[in-house]
Design a protein around this motif. Structure first.
Motif, short mmCIF file in Angstrom:
data_model
loop_
_atom_site.label_atom_id
_atom_site.label_comp_id
_atom_site.label_asym_id
_atom_site.label_seq_id
_atom_site.Cartn_x
_atom_site.Cartn_y
_atom_site.Cartn_z
N ASP A 1 20.39 -46.83 59.31
CA ASP A 1 19.38 -47.73 59.02
C ASP A 1 18.18 -46.78 58.33
OD1 ASP A 1 17.16 -49.45 59.08
OD2 ASP A 1 17.14 -49.37 61.28
N ILE A 2 18.08 -47.01 57.21
CA ILE A 2 17.21 -46.25 56.18
C ILE A 2 15.70 -46.53 56.36
CG2 ILE A 2 18.79 -46.15 54.35
CD1 ILE A 2 17.03 -48.08 52.71
N ALA A 3 15.39 -47.65 57.19
CA ALA A 3 14.03 -47.97 57.53
C ALA A 3 13.47 -47.03 58.55
CB ALA A 3 13.79 -49.42 57.92
N GLN A 4 14.49 -46.38 59.33
CA GLN A 4 13.83 -45.48 60.19
C GLN A 4 14.03 -43.86 59.86
OE1 GLN A 4 13.06 -46.91 63.32
NE2 GLN A 4 13.45 -48.70 62.06
N LEU A 5 14.19 -43.72 58.75
CA LEU A 5 14.37 -42.42 58.04
C LEU A 5 13.06 -41.84 57.68
CD1 LEU A 5 18.08 -42.48 56.28
CD2 LEU A 5 17.35 -41.76 58.95
N GLY A 6 12.98 -40.46 57.81
CA GLY A 6 11.91 -39.81 56.98
C GLY A 6 12.19 -39.48 55.53
N GLU A 7 11.03 -39.27 54.93
CA GLU A 7 11.47 -39.02 53.44
C GLU A 7 12.52 -37.81 53.20
OE1 GLU A 7 11.08 -39.63 49.66
OE2 GLU A 7 9.98 -40.59 51.23
N ARG A 8 12.40 -36.71 54.04
CA ARG A 8 13.33 -35.67 54.06
C ARG A 8 14.59 -36.14 54.23
NH1 ARG A 8 12.42 -29.78 56.70
NH2 ARG A 8 10.67 -30.05 55.09
N GLU A 9 14.80 -36.97 55.32
CA GLU A 9 16.04 -37.44 55.50
C GLU A 9 16.70 -38.54 54.55
OE1 GLU A 9 16.55 -37.82 60.07
OE2 GLU A 9 14.68 -39.15 59.50
N LEU A 10 15.74 -39.08 53.79
CA LEU A 10 16.29 -40.30 52.76
C LEU A 10 16.77 -39.53 51.48
CD1 LEU A 10 13.17 -43.12 52.58
CD2 LEU A 10 15.72 -43.27 52.97
N GLN A 11 16.20 -38.31 51.21
CA GLN A 11 16.69 -37.82 49.96
C GLN A 11 18.35 -37.76 49.78
OE1 GLN A 11 14.66 -37.09 47.48
NE2 GLN A 11 13.16 -37.99 48.67
N PRO A 12 19.13 -37.24 50.67
CA PRO A 12 20.68 -37.46 50.34
C PRO A 12 21.20 -38.81 50.37
CG PRO A 12 19.92 -36.38 52.71
CD PRO A 12 18.76 -36.51 51.83
N LEU A 13 20.46 -39.61 50.99
CA LEU A 13 20.98 -41.01 51.07
C LEU A 13 20.82 -41.48 49.77
CD1 LEU A 13 21.07 -43.31 53.85
CD2 LEU A 13 20.03 -44.17 51.82
N ARG A 14 19.65 -41.20 49.21
CA ARG A 14 19.31 -41.81 47.95
C ARG A 14 20.32 -41.58 46.63
NH1 ARG A 14 13.32 -40.73 48.50
NH2 ARG A 14 12.34 -42.82 49.17
N ARG A 15 20.92 -40.42 46.86
CA ARG A 15 21.90 -39.84 45.95
C ARG A 15 23.17 -40.51 46.15
NH1 ARG A 15 19.41 -34.60 46.97
NH2 ARG A 15 21.05 -34.19 48.65
N ARG A 16 23.16 -41.44 47.09
CA ARG A 16 24.11 -42.42 47.29
C ARG A 16 23.90 -43.67 46.53
NH1 ARG A 16 29.10 -40.81 48.03
NH2 ARG A 16 29.56 -42.46 49.56
N ILE A 17 22.88 -43.83 45.96
CA ILE A 17 22.62 -45.14 45.43
C ILE A 17 22.28 -44.71 43.86
CG2 ILE A 17 20.86 -46.99 45.31
CD1 ILE A 17 20.48 -46.38 48.38
N GLY A 18 22.77 -45.44 42.82
CA GLY A 18 22.46 -45.18 41.46
C GLY A 18 21.91 -46.42 41.25
N MET A 19 20.91 -46.28 40.11
CA MET A 19 20.13 -47.39 39.71
C MET A 19 20.13 -47.56 38.23
SD MET A 19 17.79 -49.12 41.72
CE MET A 19 16.67 -49.40 40.54
N ILE A 20 20.11 -48.59 37.60
CA ILE A 20 20.14 -48.84 36.13
C ILE A 20 18.67 -49.89 36.14
CG2 ILE A 20 22.39 -48.42 35.45
CD1 ILE A 20 23.35 -51.06 35.52
N PHE A 21 18.07 -49.80 35.07
CA PHE A 21 17.11 -50.40 35.06
C PHE A 21 17.10 -51.27 33.62
CE2 PHE A 21 16.21 -46.25 36.87
CZ PHE A 21 15.58 -46.77 38.04
#
Length: 360
Positions: A84-104
């Motif tokens: 649940d990313i809504a419960q994560l702090g900014e430091r905990e979010l960083q590795p999880l964001r690497r599991r998400i790719g973005m194209i714009f």
């Protein structure tokens, strides 16, 4: 595809993840008195392409920002690979964001860096060695068909080439989820088709889960497995693409589909009234197995009396036949009832659009 890249594809395919890579439950986000997201619940299964479509201001941008952690919901749950990313702090979010790719939509490439350096940038941020970064960039540029542009700069590329670089960059860190935010809106139709074909190929090769945001129904039709329609911050309709195309229940879905589903010719529609006239004009929508049957010949055999095909045709969406037909039948309450009963009994969605008096 070289051997090293094949191994990395297999590595991605073998990652143990929940069946639902994304799961949102009753997500809400307000800006002042405006509810940008008003109780959104949806899921995206591993290896699936889910399209989210809606008009401008429907909540699409807020939704995608909540998914990548740039916005925090006011309430609700957002699970990415079971966390649940809504419960994560900014430091905990960083590795999880690497599991998400973005194209714009507008590519977001760094103009002062070469194509290979743009692709390798996520790995540089991770602190990966240069040799590893360049090797991975070479693999991905080969995947998107731009190996010869590795040393070029973005200014020398076409829009489609820039988007291919953006896709390669989004894949650099081997994400579990690819988010596409209006990725083809700035491209011409031919280039759009090539980019969508590339995304579909990547989805097939890597088993990559893709969630794409768009306002274009043709994009959904081209590559999505399922579609969710968002309006005023709420999911108003969702289902397999072919099913939603065949029988759109929400007015907003019907409106969004208006440009690609057959419509009654304007000169006939202008003549229709709600009573009187020689013919009742019916819209008949049918899909799947029911659309594969000889519907009109069976109708002629089952219900004596004439009818005519005014307009329409049959298409295929996700390998499923989807037919939209406009029929004219003689005005008679009993005949009309029998025709409606037969068509609905064969699984068709039927609407009486009005009555046509012809050109008299």
């Amino acid at each position: 595809m070289n051997q090293h890249f094949s191994a990395s594809v297999q590595q991605v395919a073998d990652v143990r993840t929940p069946v639902d890579v994304v799961r949102l439950t009753d997500v809400r986000r307000r800006f002042g008195t405006t509810a940008a997201l008003d109780g959104v619940s949806l899921s995206v299964r591993k290896g699936e392409i889910l399209g989210i479509i809606g008009r401008s201001g429907a909540g699409k941008s807020t939704l995608i920002r909540c998914l990548n952690g740039l916005e925090r919901p006011d309430s609700g749950e957002i699970f990415i690979e079971g966390r649940d990313i809504a419960q994560l702090g900014e430091r905990e979010l960083q590795p999880l964001r690497r599991r998400i790719g973005m194209i714009f939509q507008h590519f977001n490439l760094l103009s002062a860096k070469t194509v290979e350096d743009n692709v390798a940038l996520p790995l540089k941020i991770e602190g990966r060695p240069k040799a590893e970064r360049l090797s991975r960039a070479a693999e991905l540029l080969d995947l998107v068909g731009l190996s010869e542009k590795a040393k070029a700069y973005p200014a020398s590329l076409s829009g489609g080439q820039k988007q291919r670089v953006g896709i390669a960059r989004a894949l650099a860190a081997r994400p579990a989820l690819l988010l596409s935010d209006e990725a083809t809106s700035a491209l011409d139709p031919e280039t759009t088709r090539s980019i969508l074909a590339l995304l579909k190929d990547i989805n097939r090769r890597l088993g990559l889960t893709i969630l794409l945001i768009t306002h274009e129904m043709e994009v959904i039709r081209s590559i999505a497995d399922r579609v969710a329609v968002i309006d005023a911050g709420r999911i108003v309709e969702a289902g397999p693409v072919w099913s939603v195309f065949a029988d759109p229940k929400s007015p907003i879905t019907q409106s969004l589909l208006g440009g690609i589903r057959p419509q009654l010719p304007g000169e006939i529609a202008a003549r229709l009234s709600q009573s009187g006239g020689r013919e009742a004009i019916l819209r008949v929508d049918v899909a799947g197995e029911a659309a594969s049957r000889p519907l009109l010949s069976d109708l002629a055999a089952a219900v004596p009396g004439s009818f005519r095909l005014v307009h329409g045709g049959i298409d295929h969406v996700q390998q499923q036949p989807v037919a939209s037909l406009f029929l004219g039948i003689p005005t008679s309450a009993d005949h009309e009832r029998r025709v409606l009963d037969f068509l609905r009994g064969r699984g068709a969605r039927v609407e009486v659009l009005g009555y046509d008096a012809g050109n008299d």
